[in-house]
Enzyme design. Structure first.
Site, mmCIF file in Angstrom:
data_model
loop_
_atom_site.group_PDB
_atom_site.id
_atom_site.type_symbol
_atom_site.label_atom_id
_atom_site.label_comp_id
_atom_site.label_asym_id
_atom_site.label_seq_id
_atom_site.Cartn_x
_atom_site.Cartn_y
_atom_site.Cartn_z
ATOM 1 N N GLU A 62 0.881 -1.313 0.004
ATOM 2 C CA GLU A 62 0.096 -0.039 0.202
ATOM 3 C C GLU A 62 0.827 1.182 -0.008
ATOM 4 O O GLU A 62 0.629 2.377 -0.616
ATOM 5 C CB GLU A 62 -0.966 0.009 1.285
ATOM 6 C CG GLU A 62 -1.765 1.064 1.503
ATOM 7 C CD GLU A 62 -2.345 1.135 2.843
ATOM 8 O OE1 GLU A 62 -3.234 2.227 3.163
ATOM 9 O OE2 GLU A 62 -2.447 0.331 3.453
ATOM 10 N N ASP A 66 0.934 3.785 -3.092
ATOM 11 C CA ASP A 66 0.766 5.430 -2.831
ATOM 12 C C ASP A 66 1.737 6.067 -3.748
ATOM 13 O O ASP A 66 1.471 7.105 -4.096
ATOM 14 C CB ASP A 66 0.555 5.565 -1.393
ATOM 15 C CG ASP A 66 0.486 7.053 -0.847
ATOM 16 O OD1 ASP A 66 -0.515 7.660 -1.600
ATOM 17 O OD2 ASP A 66 1.334 7.530 -0.577
ATOM 18 N N ASN A 131 -7.224 1.342 0.332
ATOM 19 C CA ASN A 131 -6.004 0.619 0.454
ATOM 20 C C ASN A 131 -5.449 -0.474 -0.146
ATOM 21 O O ASN A 131 -4.382 -0.734 -0.826
ATOM 22 C CB ASN A 131 -6.168 -0.088 2.123
ATOM 23 C CG ASN A 131 -6.380 1.146 2.971
ATOM 24 O OD1 ASN A 131 -5.962 2.362 2.548
ATOM 25 N ND2 ASN A 131 -6.721 0.717 4.255
ATOM 26 N N GLU A 134 -4.369 0.815 -3.752
ATOM 27 C CA GLU A 134 -2.781 1.145 -3.533
ATOM 28 C C GLU A 134 -2.033 -0.147 -3.743
ATOM 29 O O GLU A 134 -0.916 0.066 -4.089
ATOM 30 C CB GLU A 134 -2.667 1.941 -2.474
ATOM 31 C CG GLU A 134 -3.374 3.591 -2.560
ATOM 32 C CD GLU A 134 -3.081 4.234 -1.385
ATOM 33 O OE1 GLU A 134 -2.814 5.460 -1.362
ATOM 34 O OE2 GLU A 134 -3.155 3.713 -0.201
#
Length: 246
Positions: A62, A66, A131, A134
């Protein structure tokens, strides 16, 4: 007669094949190393450890996803809006990668259907959708490299959702907008937060937003943050003409 080991092996192979097919459909290409994607869809509640004894779940992916989203979208905005300064580009990127938007993307792809977890799906918060999205981006980067990752982000995020003109008018946070206006106009504001038991004993939070000692808006929600945002939105619409002139 098949041994228990062979039956289990066949069951796992079938399960892996179904998972592979579902991931391939989402990605639009064939994964090279399916293990990255298994990790991207593993919730920490599964309590799975790798060979080194480290937790095996989507949280590190994650973080990586990101960063990849931010980099690809930043480059896109940099090229598409040559007149945009640093503040403008930062604000626009924030709108695209906002938690709300990423949650929408995860829901659109129905990623939660593939999550391995000991927690029932209905107990997940909304953020699980963003979440996992990502984490999926992070898995693509590790599996196929930057170019595939960039292509996926363009196909799933930029092309269908990034409309510069529309995003310019999109509000990320009504609370930030209201606070910024109050500070500029030298108005006193205060969020009064209290617990409010709703129907069937559901735990809710109530918020009263006062400006210059006058209650302007009230709201209830399942978290303090959501309640504050909802009250701020109502306050914004009460003062919209004045705020939009700022």
């Amino acid at each position: 007669m098949l041994s228990i080991r062979k039956i289990f092996s066949k069951s796992r192979s079938l399960e892996d094949g179904i998972f592979f097919g579902a991931v391939e459909k989402i990605l639009g290409f064939s994964p090279k190393n399916i293990d990255f994607y298994k990790k991207a869809f593993t919730h920490r509640s599964s309590n799975i450890l790798d060979e080194g004894g480290n937790p095996m779940n989507y949280e590190r992916l994650e973080f990586l996803g990101d960063a990849m989203l931010s980099a690809v979208i930043a480059a896109h905005l940099f090229n598409e809006v040559p007149t945009g300064d640093e503040g403008y580009l930062t604000k626009m990127r924030s709108k695209i990668v906002s938690r709300e938007h990423l949650n929408e993307l995860g829901k659109d792809l129905n990623l939660v259907q593939l999550v391995e977890s000991k927690v029932p799906v209905q107990h997940f918060g909304d953020n699980i959708h963003g979440n996992i999205f990502e984490a999926l981006v992070g898995a693509i980067y590790l599996d196929k490299g930057y170019d595939f990752c960039k292509e996926f982000i363009y196909k799933k995020v930029i092309v269908p959702y990034v409309d510069i003109a529309r995003l310019e008018g999109k509000v990320i946070s009504y609370k930030s907008l209201v606070i910024e206006w109050c500070q500029k106009e030298k108005r006193q504001f205060h969020y009064d937060i209290f617990e409010d038991n709703g129907i069937n004993g559901e735990r809710l939070f109530g918020v009263k937003l006062s400006i210059d000692e006058k209650v302007i808006a009230k709201a209830r929600a399942s978290s303090k943050k959501k309640a504050e945002e909802k009250a701020s939105q109502r306050a914004y619409f009460a003062f919209q003409e004045k705020i939009d002139k700022k």
